[in-house]
Design an enzyme around this catalytic site. Structure first.
Site, PDB file in Angstrom:
ATOM      1  N   GLU A 352       0.841  -1.213   0.000  1.00 31.61           N
ATOM      2  CA  GLU A 352       0.000   0.000   0.000  1.00 31.61           C
ATOM      3  C   GLU A 352       0.865   1.247   0.000  1.00 31.61           C
ATOM      4  O   GLU A 352       0.562   2.216  -0.700  1.00 31.61           O
ATOM      5  CB  GLU A 352      -0.921  -0.001   1.217  1.00 31.61           C
ATOM      6  CG  GLU A 352      -1.952  -1.118   1.230  1.00 31.61           C
ATOM      7  CD  GLU A 352      -2.753  -1.213  -0.064  1.00 31.61           C
ATOM      8  OE1 GLU A 352      -3.064  -2.334  -0.466  1.00 31.61           O
ATOM      9  OE2 GLU A 352      -3.019  -0.166  -0.686  1.00 31.61           O
ATOM     10  N   HIS A 481     -12.590  -7.700  -5.507  1.00 26.90           N
ATOM     11  CA  HIS A 481     -12.418  -6.945  -6.744  1.00 26.90           C
ATOM     12  C   HIS A 481     -13.555  -7.185  -7.721  1.00 26.90           C
ATOM     13  O   HIS A 481     -13.875  -6.313  -8.529  1.00 26.90           O
ATOM     14  CB  HIS A 481     -11.078  -7.313  -7.385  1.00 26.90           C
ATOM     15  CG  HIS A 481      -9.920  -7.025  -6.499  1.00 26.90           C
ATOM     16  ND1 HIS A 481      -9.708  -7.722  -5.324  1.00 26.90           N
ATOM     17  CD2 HIS A 481      -8.928  -6.123  -6.565  1.00 26.90           C
ATOM     18  CE1 HIS A 481      -8.637  -7.243  -4.720  1.00 26.90           C
ATOM     19  NE2 HIS A 481      -8.140  -6.280  -5.445  1.00 26.90           N
TER      20      HIS A 481
HETATM   21  C1  LIG Z   1      -3.695  -5.135  -1.323  1.00 27.16           C
HETATM   22  C2  LIG Z   1      -4.495  -4.897  -2.295  1.00 27.16           C
HETATM   23  C3  LIG Z   1      -5.038  -3.519  -2.527  1.00 27.16           C
HETATM   24 SE1  LIG Z   1      -4.502  -2.758  -4.203  1.00 27.16          SE
HETATM   25  C4  LIG Z   1      -4.995  -5.997  -3.186  1.00 27.16           C
HETATM   26  O1  LIG Z   1      -6.169  -5.973  -3.509  1.00 27.16           O
HETATM   27  N1  LIG Z   1      -4.176  -6.964  -3.637  1.00 27.16           N
HETATM   28  C5  LIG Z   1      -2.719  -7.062  -3.430  1.00 27.16           C
HETATM   29  C6  LIG Z   1      -2.308  -8.366  -4.064  1.00 27.16           C
HETATM   30  C7  LIG Z   1      -3.473  -8.938  -4.782  1.00 27.16           C
HETATM   31  C8  LIG Z   1      -4.698  -8.104  -4.405  1.00 27.16           C
HETATM   32  C9  LIG Z   1      -5.660  -8.919  -3.544  1.00 27.16           C
HETATM   33  O2  LIG Z   1      -5.639  -8.754  -2.323  1.00 27.16           O
HETATM   34  O3  LIG Z   1      -6.410  -9.732  -4.125  1.00 27.16           O
HETATM   35 ZN   LIG Z   2      -2.396  -2.407  -4.726  1.00 29.81          ZN
END
Ligand SMILES: C=C(C[SeH])C(=O)N1CCC[C@H]1C(=O)O
Ligand SMILES: [Zn+2]
Length: 600
Positions: A352, A481
């Site tokens: 982060e 996501h």
């Molecule tokens: C830490 C974050 C915020 Se941009 C994230 O969503 N990441 C970081 C690695 C992959 C992905 C997830 O958690 O799925």
């Molecule tokens: Zn990130």
């Protein structure tokens, strides 16, 4: 006339940029308030401000598209006009825009407030994804408990948003088409500025898949030893609930009982972080900041420490998924993270803060260029630092690891743990957006959302659900996501290019010699305290998205393409060992099709 047009163009852009920055600041503040406190009032305010900002962006786009900017010679000005002319979802009619925003906010609320009942104590039903569910999946070695948590999380999250998803997809595609893209997948891929982007991704996967297959086979062998053949088959996919993570996206949490040389110390400093007692959320972020400062990048501004939220707020519903925020005023930058004191969150803190370092380095750019060179660049910054900060010798230097022996066995253990984070992740990231590209392109429809998801998970990850699935379920919606409208192939790109960056920075720091790679191997490089490496990184970060990403890649790595060579070189000793080990145990490489059903 050209000079007059140029002077006029710059004046137009200056005025537009001031408007763009002002409304980006207002919109981001309202988004922060909702994400930090999920009340109806904050949601209403967020939608209002976001709609007003969209109205302003529409006016800007109209003015830009009416301006004869294509005649300009100046590439930088043309790039600004070109980007400002692409409206994104703000192109939707106002009521559709409000519906799009509120559909996503609703799904985020459901996801962030979902609760399940404990396996052992069924009357306790306040377990949230962070921290309770995450920690049980991290530590439990009881297959029945793991299965319960895995199934219940999906019931409480994905299943609850299933009915909302088709509307989100429809509105996203409508917005894309209003911007003259065929669908939302094409709209997302514009940021990679390459017509053959999907082919580039597939080519990289073909280069990386052999290593994944060896790792998958070894881990399945170790899991079968632990849980028995009735739970883990000899040649089938691996049951997803045994892999230490809600989505089986990284498997580092099962390193302790699967590591090649168990006698050797594991570079997992979770216990040390807690035992030392000196670590809390703030000091974990201070540790990350210290690394960035050591290579001549920026300290966090004072407001960062005042306004960030680094702990889960009691009695407040908030979005715990870690995030970094740019408020587009050149002063206000924040992180929101429900930090726990463990290795995973130490790495996430670096990740982060890497975003905030990028914000700080490009804060002088016009608003339209306040982005990563492509979205993968933004995800790679913090991880590049972690590649140095998480090696045994560095962890020893900061007093978190006693034994940083670098004999062959300790090295293979270190590479193994790293591979459970970096190699395992690739097929997951790929299938996340393979599924969504198929959905936005209409190849997958709501009647087979879930079964298509599981056929991709089996094809790419070689995993299977612990229980049969059906179209009553909506397992994609159990991943942040997917419901938060955040594109994911950016992480796949990041996990490849971060090793290109690492190799370039280590070369700059004279910690690696490309002509004599075995002298100082990549996996033992630590750029801590090296200003030359930091200045090279900075020279790329300060560009923001003002240049096409191949220019940014050339600046830092002297290459213009993504290249899996760095990643493959980093893990070469492990690849060789795994190949030998799987031959020795005669483990089947790959997986036959799953016996699990997905009922249409
Ligand atoms: C830490 C974050 C915020 Se941009 C994230 O969503 N990441 C970081 C690695 C992959 C992905 C997830 O958690 O799925
Ligand atoms: Zn990130």
């Amino acid at each position: 006339a050209a000079a007059e047009l140029l002077e006029n163009a710059q004046a137009v852009l200056n005025r537009i940029d001031a408007e763009y920055a002002k409304w980006s600041n207002k919109r981001t503040l309202a988004e922060w308030n909702y994400a930090s406190n999920l009340t109806d009032e904050n949601l209403a305010e967020k939608i209002n401000v976001s709609t007003a900002a969209a109205r302003v962006m529409k006016q800007i786009a109209e003015e830009v598209n009416a301006f004869p900017w294509k005649n300009l010679e100046d590439e930088n000005l043309k790039r600004q006009f070109s980007k400002l002319g692409i409206l994104g979802v703000a192109a939707l009619p106002e009521n559709s825009y409000k519906e799009f925003e509120s559909t996503i906010s609703q799904m985020e609320n459901i996801y962030s407030t979902a609760k399940i009942c404990d396996y052992k104590n069924r009357s306790r039903c306040d377990l949230a994804l962070e921290p309770e569910i995450t920690e049980i999946l991290m530590h439990s070695r009881d297959p029945e408990e793991l299965k319960h948590i895995w199934v219940e999380w999906r019931k409480a999250s994905g299943e609850q948003v299933k009915s909302l998803y088709p509307k989100y997809v429809e509105l996203a595609n409508t917005a894309a088409r209003l911007n003259n893209f065929s669908d939302y997948a094409a709209y997302w891929m514009k940021d990679y500025e390459a017509d053959d982007f999907p082919e580039q991704i597939e080519t990289l996967w073909q280069q990386l898949k052999p290593l994944y297959l060896q790792l998958h086979a070894y881990v399945r062998h170790e899991l079968r030893k632990k849980y028995g053949e009735s739970i883990v088959s000899k040649d089938g996919p691996i049951p997803a609930h045994l892999l230490g993570n809600a989505w089986a996206q990284t498997w580092s949490n099962i390193a302790e009982f699967t590591v090649p040389f168990p006698g050797k110390q594991l570079p997992d400093v979770s216990d040390a972080l807690v035992e030392q007692g000196s670590y809390n959320a703030t000091s974990i972020f201070r540790l990350a900041e210290n690394f960035f400062k050591s290579i001549n990048l920026s300290a966090m501004p004072d407001t960062f420490w005042e306004k960030s939220i680094l702990l889960k707020q009691k009695d407040t519903n908030m979005i715990c998924h870690a995030s970094a925020w740019d408020f587009y005023d050149g002063k206000d930058f924040r992180i929101k993270q429900c930090t726990r004191i463990n290795m995973e969150d130490l790495l996430t803190a670096h990740h982060e803060m890497g975003h905030v370092e990028y914000y700080l380095q490009y804060k002088h750019q016009p608003t339209v260029f306040k982005e990563g060179a492509n979205p993968g660049f933004h995800e790679a910054v913090g991880d590049v630092i972690s590649l140095s900060a998480s090696i045994p010798s560095h962890l020893k230097k900061i007093g978190l690891l006693k034994d940083d022996s670098t004999d062959r066995e300790a090295l293979l253990n270190h590479l193994y743990v790293k591979s459970l984070e970096k190699i395992v992740f690739l097929p997951f990231a790929y299938m996340m957006d393979r599924w969504r590209w198929d959905v936005f392109q209409g190849k997958v429809t709501p009647d087979n959302y879930n079964c298509n998801w599981w056929s991709l998970a089996e094809e790419y990850q070689g995993i299977e659900p612990p229980v049969d699935r059906s179209e009553e379920d909506f397992d994609p919606g159990s991943k942040y996501h997917i419901i938060a409208d955040v594109e994911y192939i950016r992480y796949y790109v990041s996990f490849v290019i971060q090793f290109q960056f690492h190799k370039a920075l280590c070369t700059k720091a004279k910690q690696y010699d490309p002509k004599n790679p075995s002298a100082n191997p990549l996996h033992q490089c630590d750029i801590y305290d090296n200003k030359d490496a930091g200045n090279l990184l900075k020279s790329m970060l300060e560009l923001g998205s003002s240049k096409p990403w191949p220019d940014a890649m050339e600046k830092i790595a002297g290459q213009r393409q993504m290249d899996s060579a760095g990643l493959l070189e980093y893990f070469k000793p492990l690849t060789d060992w795994l190949t030998e080990e799987n031959k020795r145990t005669n483990e089947y490489i790959g997986w036959k099709s799953s016996n699990r059903k997905c009922v249409q």
